[in-house]
Enzyme design. Structure first.
Site, short mmCIF file in Angstrom:
data_model
loop_
_atom_site.label_atom_id
_atom_site.label_comp_id
_atom_site.label_asym_id
_atom_site.label_seq_id
_atom_site.Cartn_x
_atom_site.Cartn_y
_atom_site.Cartn_z
N ASP A 25 0.93 -1.24 0.00
CA ASP A 25 0.12 -0.05 0.00
C ASP A 25 0.90 1.26 -0.04
O ASP A 25 1.43 1.75 0.98
CB ASP A 25 -0.81 -0.04 1.28
N LYS A 91 2.81 11.48 -2.98
CA LYS A 91 1.82 11.01 -3.90
C LYS A 91 0.91 12.06 -4.57
O LYS A 91 0.41 11.44 -5.54
CB LYS A 91 0.91 9.79 -2.82
N GLU A 188 -7.19 0.51 -4.77
CA GLU A 188 -7.50 0.51 -3.21
C GLU A 188 -8.59 0.10 -2.33
O GLU A 188 -8.71 -0.83 -1.87
CB GLU A 188 -6.83 1.79 -2.75
N ASP A 210 -13.25 5.18 0.96
CA ASP A 210 -11.69 5.27 1.39
C ASP A 210 -11.16 6.60 1.45
O ASP A 210 -11.13 7.16 0.35
CB ASP A 210 -10.77 4.42 0.33
#
Length: 622
Positions: A25, A91, A188, A210
């Site tokens: 992850d 990210k 994800e 999420d």
């Protein structure tokens, strides 16, 4: 004679050999690596027993000029004292240019606009988000290899469902830099569903909410006997816990009537804001304090104040949830369970808002920080051929539509959003002009009707088409999307067999804001887009009619009397003027008038062609 053994498909040739595969992850705030050990998935700890690796990299140069780097906790602890060389939340920069960043002045970095993707200037040179991500991935790879005392066979790496082609490619490049063999890029929310579904034997329709540090995803999945079908997906690739930190930091500075001036100030107040936010998830009040260049910042904040600050962002996430439910044609009460993923879902305000929307208590029995990595590990174990118990079938979907530019700057969608992947689609196109021997293929992604409002993915040319009349050629354009969501396109002229193809590996000029807005714009501008599309299509038809008429006049204009020629010329001028005015009805009427006004001319041309074809031939030769 000994019998030769052949293994089952996907299985190791040696039945006693186990391929070591991990799930990673790669998160905005922190990253984890997990693997299936002793029959169950678990996150792998470092030497201190910590499973979480903060997604932070610090670049240093020692007294002798030698460069080195700190990764994880060491880097995180130095972010306030050395903000220029300590990169966190990288990210959010994946696939972005400097012009795409929203208010870069709030961030304590020295950005450099490089071709393709923004870079961050450090003492060790300019670093791209791909390079920084590779450092984090390499650290996790090393942790896994130390745990197993062996090399890795491969890894499944998770990405936000709303990452587009460029961001997925950037993630793959970072993994390659880190020495990882990427078995699959996995969305994800799908990874979270795998971990939850297999752990609880769940079946039915589930929503995966999420909310991480930098991105928000919402996916609706149908779980049934090991089959994970993504029904619809949505989200916002520029919404996450970092945004709540910024709001809390701004509120604290406003209360204290202070400003964060230096890079150290900006990073210090953000670190303090995050610490306070985490404390307010368990306590009713907390104190935010940190040393700034202008003095000591010290304010008290309550959980209610945090909830009020975060409400617009939570509402923004719920707007995405509503769109996904509308896409899937389901109501909130039809959802069997809501799985909460991402550290930001620990906030009571988030859980309360999601629970109120769906009318049920969200599922939080799995650690929201670990659930994505655990799901990725289960998938990695499957892809490595270690799971002999049975198949795990993933049916993921494409988050945004793929299509081609056609005449008039319009988009012809070939693969609609929410199409299950991997997939292949094809559509036939033709030429616009007589004698056209080449075709420009422009691949785009997005939900709008016009090319300029979608994201350009790739361009290539198909050359060598035999000269034919306009509309006679048949060019089949094929789209293939693999299991990672990466695209390849080919074009082939059916009669001659000439073909060209491109693997879409786009430049990293993607705006996260663009991706986040694509679906929203697609809904809000649908009516105007359809009206504009109709006008553009009418213009293309008018131009085609004008081109055909000009060609006919050049070849056989002598068949017309001066009066007939003048009438047709007037009708052509009328079309030209109405093309410019943008009146759809008037343009369609003018095009229809030209078609009717040239019917007699077309009949005369046909008669001439027949006479020429029959000239000098006997009846029995016809």
């Amino acid at each position: 004679m000994a019998l030769l053994q052949i293994s089952e498909p996907g299985q190791s040739p040696d039945p006693h050999q186990r391929r070591i595969a991990v799930g990673i992850d790669l998160g905005t705030t922190h990253s984890l690596v997990a693997a299936v050990r002793h029959g169950s998935a678990e996150c792998l700890p470092d030497e201190q027993g910590r499973v979480i690796l903060p997604s932070a990299v610090r670049y240093l140069v020692d007294d002798k000029g030698r460069t080195r780097r700190q990764i994880g906790y060491e880097a995180m602890s130095a972010q306030a004292e050395d903000p220029l060389n300590t990169i966190v939340s990288v990210k959010r920069f994946m696939g972005r240019k400097l012009s795409d960043l929203v208010d870069p002045g709030r961030l304590p970095y020295q950005f450099e606009d490089q071709p393709g993707m923004v870079g961050v200037r450090t003492v060790d040179g300019v670093k791209s988000p791909v390079e920084v991500s590779a450092e984090i991935l390499a650290s996790l790879r090393q942790r896994a290899e130390d745990t197993f005392n062996d090399d890795l066979f491969g890894a499944v790496i998770t990405v936000p469902a709303y990452f587009d082609d460029a961001q997925r490619q950037a993630t793959k490049d970072a993994a390659q830099m880190a020495g990882l063999n990427v078995l699959r890029l996995l969305n994800e929310p799908t990874a979270a569903a795998i971990a939850y579904g297999l752990d609880n034997g769940a079946e039915g329709l589930y929503a995966i909410y999420d909310l991480g540090g930098g991105t928000f995803d919402i996916s609706l999945l149908q779980l049934s006997r090991g089959v994970f079908e993504v029904v619809a997906t949505g989200g916002d690739s520029a919404l996450g816990g970092d945004d709540i930190d910024h709001l809390l930091a701004d509120a604290a500075l406003l209360d204290a009537k202070m400003q964060a001036v230096t890079p150290q100030d900006k990073r210090s107040v953000l670190v303090a804001a995050r610490r306070t936010k985490e404390k307010l998830s368990t306590d009713g009040s907390a104190h935010l304090s940190c040393a700034l260049s202008g003095g000591m910042l010290s304010v008290s904040l309550t959980r209610e104040r945090l909830a009020a600050l975060a409400k617009p962002l939570i509402d923004k996430s719920l707007a995405s949830v509503k769109r996904v439910l509308r896409d899937a044609k389901v109501k909130p009460d039809e959802v069997k369970g809501v799985v909460m993923v991402g550290g930001s879902t620990r906030m009571p305000a988030v859980r309360d808002a999601v629970g109120a929307f769906f009318g049920q208590t969200p599922l939080t029995d799995l650690n929201p920080d670990e659930v994505v990595a655990l799901g990725a590990a289960i998938q990695a174990n499957q892809l490595a051929g270690n799971n002999v118990q049975g198949e795990l079938l993933l049916l993921d979907v494409l988050p945004l539509s793929l299509g081609l530019e056609t005449m008039g700057g319009l988009v012809e969608r070939i693969v609609p959003r929410n199409t299950p992947i991997p997939c292949a689609r094809a559509q036939d196109f033709t030429t616009f002009k007589d004698g056209q021997t080449a075709l420009a293929v422009h691949v785009v992604q997005g939900e709008r009707e016009q090319v300029e409002h979608c994201r350009s993915l790739a361009r290539f040319e198909l050359r060598g088409i035999p000269p034919m009349a306009a509309g006679a050629a048949r060019i089949r354009v094929s789209f293939q999307v693999d299991a990672d969501g990466l695209l390849s396109v080919s074009a082939k002229e059916q009669l001659s067999g000439v073909e060209a193809a491109v693997v879409v590996k786009p430049s990293y000029g993607l705006s996260d804001e663009q991706v986040a807005n694509m679906l929203r714009e697609g809904f809000t501008t649908a009516a105007a887009d359809m009206k504009d599309r109709a006008l553009r299509e009418a213009r293309v038809e008018a131009e085609r009619m004008l081109e055909a008429t000009r060609t006919a006049l050049a070849a056989d204009g002598d068949l017309l009397s001066p009066e007939q020629r003048a009438e047709i010329d007037a009708l052509m001028v009328q079309i030209g003027s109405r093309c410019d005015r943008g009146d759809l009805d008037a343009l369609e009427s003018a095009t229809k008038a030209l078609a009717q006004g040239t019917e007699a001319f077309a009949a005369e041309r046909m008669n001439r062609s027949i006479r020429q074809a029959l000239a000098g031939r006997k009846v029995d030769q016809v």
